[in-house]
Design an enzyme around this catalytic site. Structure first.
Site, PDB file in Angstrom:
ATOM      1  N   GLU A 141       0.821  -1.219   0.000  1.00  0.00           N
ATOM      2  CA  GLU A 141       0.000   0.000   0.000  1.00  0.00           C
ATOM      3  C   GLU A 141       0.853   1.266   0.000  1.00  0.00           C
ATOM      4  O   GLU A 141       0.522   2.244  -0.667  1.00  0.00           O
ATOM      5  CB  GLU A 141      -0.940   0.017   1.209  1.00  0.00           C
ATOM      6  CG  GLU A 141      -2.132  -0.929   1.086  1.00  0.00           C
ATOM      7  CD  GLU A 141      -1.761  -2.387   1.309  1.00  0.00           C
ATOM      8  OE1 GLU A 141      -0.738  -2.658   1.986  1.00  0.00           O
ATOM      9  OE2 GLU A 141      -2.476  -3.263   0.799  1.00  0.00           O
ATOM     10  N   HIS A 150     -12.363  -5.838   6.491  1.00  0.00           N
ATOM     11  CA  HIS A 150     -12.948  -5.519   5.185  1.00  0.00           C
ATOM     12  C   HIS A 150     -14.256  -4.772   5.368  1.00  0.00           C
ATOM     13  O   HIS A 150     -15.138  -4.827   4.538  1.00  0.00           O
ATOM     14  CB  HIS A 150     -13.209  -6.789   4.359  1.00  0.00           C
ATOM     15  CG  HIS A 150     -11.979  -7.561   4.019  1.00  0.00           C
ATOM     16  ND1 HIS A 150     -11.325  -8.346   4.917  1.00  0.00           N
ATOM     17  CD2 HIS A 150     -11.275  -7.640   2.866  1.00  0.00           C
ATOM     18  CE1 HIS A 150     -10.277  -8.903   4.347  1.00  0.00           C
ATOM     19  NE2 HIS A 150     -10.215  -8.488   3.098  1.00  0.00           N
TER      20      HIS A 150
END
Lengths: 353, 317
Positions: A53, A121
């Site tokens: 990321e 998530h």
């Protein structure tokens, strides 16, 4: 009608062809998958980054520094916590460089609950993101807005974060995107990658899309009314609309429902006018409630409209718990559901002034 | 060559000595991380770069900024927090930029610019530009995840980026040997597929010749390269003084580096008149820069909301 995720894909395609997008990238963003939610299938400039990321955001900045126009994806906003330092730096750079380094970059990331994603998530990100000055932050709740906000994000000379409500990604729009074929099966056949062997040689046949820009910073009043003002965005917006419609039938009182669409800059004028009219306010989102972005809106409404308010303004938000548990009992009791929204809305409407 | 080299090294050294001298007066509003003793790294590497190459640096960035030809007046004014500084007094010493010289930026968040450099190199490669990117960072930054992440991607895409680790042996007050299980930085780079070389930072000619070879490899499309330049910080981590009293390093350790200082050795190769002329020019330039900074105004409060966004601040009114 296109789904929200198809609208994002069509917008990115339009961006590649007409708005100078140079790179659409992230983890599994390129072929063969085209994104976990298929937002990037078939795109000419899509490529797969390492599983990294900080690399994704750092590289997006570098590409923008070099004059490119990147759209980077963080696969789930929960992984944005890995890279909060670079998000902070990206928001600072134009200011810190005294206006010498514009950073036209878009970061898109699925946000919020609704797919039984459990702990990592399901987080929301808008409250975190709202603490990053220099960024613009948008969150569509339907396909047409997703298309229009994505085009505006791409065209914007600043870093823009596009939060995609993952519970709504597969929801079809009620309005046709400009250029979208009339037949949704035709659209699917043209732009959705086939499953199985056929995918290896598949090429999309893009419809000729037309430009449609939803200005960043402009809310949309999706239900007009004077019984109370409801401000929401993302997953909870359609639920707020449904609750308002049901209450209009059951109580005969019409709530005014505002889809904020932009977290920052937000449409204060729209909020202010509506609250002045109704004197009653409910803000609904699903981020955790402590230092929730909605609290900022509440504070501003109280400071500016204290004497216009007829009853206590309220925020209905997610519970302040570490994550969303897997079992639906956890999820449905952590973030607002239709029944919670309807209950809160009826209380605000019915409370004695 | 020696004439220009001496001028560049001396200008950085003297500018920073003046910063250190002025610091206790509180005219300088920024914390300062001085490069004194490390000048040869920036000067030597930048010697091998072209004017259109790009550099990203660290918060200890005066030397890099000046080695790339950044404006001394704007640097000193920036340290003073003045409106005429290179970022109008917003960033200070740790965030010098000079876009016209390819100095893209430095950051106090260790390691973040490494990923930016890699993204920049990626964009340049895609556009088939000739220029390369040099990414400067310290030994401490090699412990950050972003170092590994960036080398991985640069190697994967064979990007035109030169990683320069300015290894001064310490991350603030902690020696490399107390932080890293393996001290072989080139081996770490190599593990990612980035060939590395280690150079003695006291040997300016070795730095220049190795940098030239390495830059040629990068420019000719052979992919990223890693250079470790071993050097030493003479002053404290931040501030104008020495810090031997803290006990984390010895003055003797520093003395050997001072004895090997590049500057007098380069000076000795010039004839005396030439040397004096350069010294007089550099002193005049520095005096001018400090006078400029002194005379410049502080930013008005209205500067605060300028440049938050490209358009005039869209602040939800």
């Amino acid at each position: 009608m296109a789904t929200l995720v198809q609208a994002v894909r069509l917008a990115l395609h339009y961006g590649e062809e007409h708005l100078g997008v140079t790179d659409v990238f992230g983890e599994d963003v390129g072929p063969p998958l085209g994104g976990v939610f298929t937002a990037t299938q078939g795109l000419r400039t899509a490529w797969n980054s390492p599983l990294d990321e900080r690399g994704i955001i750092g590289m997006a900045m570098g590409i923008a520094y070099a004059g490119g126009r990147p759209v980077a994806e963080i696969q789930f906003c929960d992984y944005g916590f890995n890279v909060i330092d670079l998000l902070k730096v990206a928001g600072n750079q134009y200011w810190a460089g005294a206006g010498q380094y514009p950073l036209p970059m878009v970061v898109m990331t699925p946000s919020g609950s609704g797919i039984r994603g459990s702990l990592y998530h399901s987080h929301s990100f808008e409250s975190w993101a709202s603490r990053l000055p220099g960024w613009k932050i948008v969150m569509p709740s339907n396909a047409l807005d997703a298309y229009g906000l994505m085009l505006s994000a791409i065209e914007d000379p600043n870093p823009v974060l596009v939060l995609l409500p993952k519970a709504l990604l597969r929801v079809r729009g009620e309005q046709r995107l400009p250029g979208e074929p009339d037949d949704e099966n035709e659209l699917k056949e043209r732009i959705d990658a086939p499953v199985g062997e056929a995918r290896t040689t598949w090429q999309p046949r893009w419809p000729k899309m037309e430009p449609y820009f939803v200005p960043i910073g402009k809310a949309s009043t999706v239900r007009e009314g004077d019984a109370c003002t409801v401000i929401s965005y993302g997953r909870t917006l359609p639920l707020a609309v449904q609750a308002a419609d049901e209450l209009a039938t059951e109580l005969g009182n019409r709530a005014e429902v505002i889809d904020l669409r932009s977290i920052f800059p937000y449409d204060w004028k729209c909020i202010s006018q509506s609250v002045s009219k109704t004197g009653r306010l409910l803000i609904v989102n699903e981020d955790t409630e402590v230092t929730n972005f909605g609290e900022h809106l509440l504070r501003r409404v109280i400071e500016h409209h204290f004497y216009d308010l007829l009853v206590r303004p309220r925020l209905l938000a997610g519970k302040h718990v570490p994550g969303i548990g897997l079992n639906q009992v956890y999820e449905q009791n952590t973030v607002p559901q239709l029944r919670h929204i309807k209950q809160a809305m009826s209380e605000v409407i019915l409370e004695q002034a | 060559m020696m004439t220009r080299l001496y001028r560049e090294l001396l200008k950085i050294r003297r500018a920073e000595e003046e910063v250190a001298r002025a610091y206790p007066t509180d005219r300088i509003k920024s914390p300062v991380h001085l490069s004194i003793g490390q000048e040869a790294v920036s000067v030597g590497i930048c010697w091998a770069l072209n004017p259109d190459d790009i550099v990203y640096g660290t918060y200890r960035g005066h030397a890099l900024y000046l080695a790339r030809g950044g404006d001394l007046r704007e640097m000193v004014a920036e340290l003073y927090g003045k409106l005429t500084g290179c970022t109008r007094g917003k960033g200070g010493s740790m965030h010098l930029i000079a876009p016209e010289r390819g100095v893209m930026g430095m950051s106090a968040v260790v390691g973040t610019t490494i990923a930016n450099a890699v993204g920049h190199a990626y964009a340049m490669k895609v556009r088939r530009q000739e220029a390369i990117v040099a990414s400067f960072f310290g030994d401490g930054a090699t412990e950050e995840g972003v170092f590994a992440e960036s080398l991985n991607f640069a190697a994967l895409k064979k990007l035109p980026v030169l990683f320069v680790c300015e290894n001064n042996g310490y991350a603030i007050h902690t020696a490399q040997a107390k932080r890293q299980g393996s001290l072989d930085l080139c081996a770490k780079a190599s593990a990612f597929g980035v060939p590395g070389r280690s150079i003695d930072g006291s040997d300016i000619e070795a730095i220049i010749s190795t940098a030239r070879e390495t830059v040629n490899e990068v420019r000719s499309g052979q992919g990223p390269r890693f250079l470790e330049v071993r050097t030493y910080r003479w002053r404290e981590h931040v501030g104008p003084n020495t810090d031997f009293a803290l006990g984390y390093r010895s003055e003797d350790e520093c003395s050997s580096w001072i004895a090997n200082d590049v500057l007098p050795r380069v000076a000795a190769r010039l004839d005396q008149d030439e040397r004096r002329a350069i010294e007089a020019e550099v002193e005049a330039e520095i005096a001018d820069a400090f006078a400029f900074a002194e005379a410049s105004p502080f930013p008005p409060a209205s500067e605060l909301v300028r440049d938050v966004y490209k358009e005039e601040a869209p602040c939800c009114n």
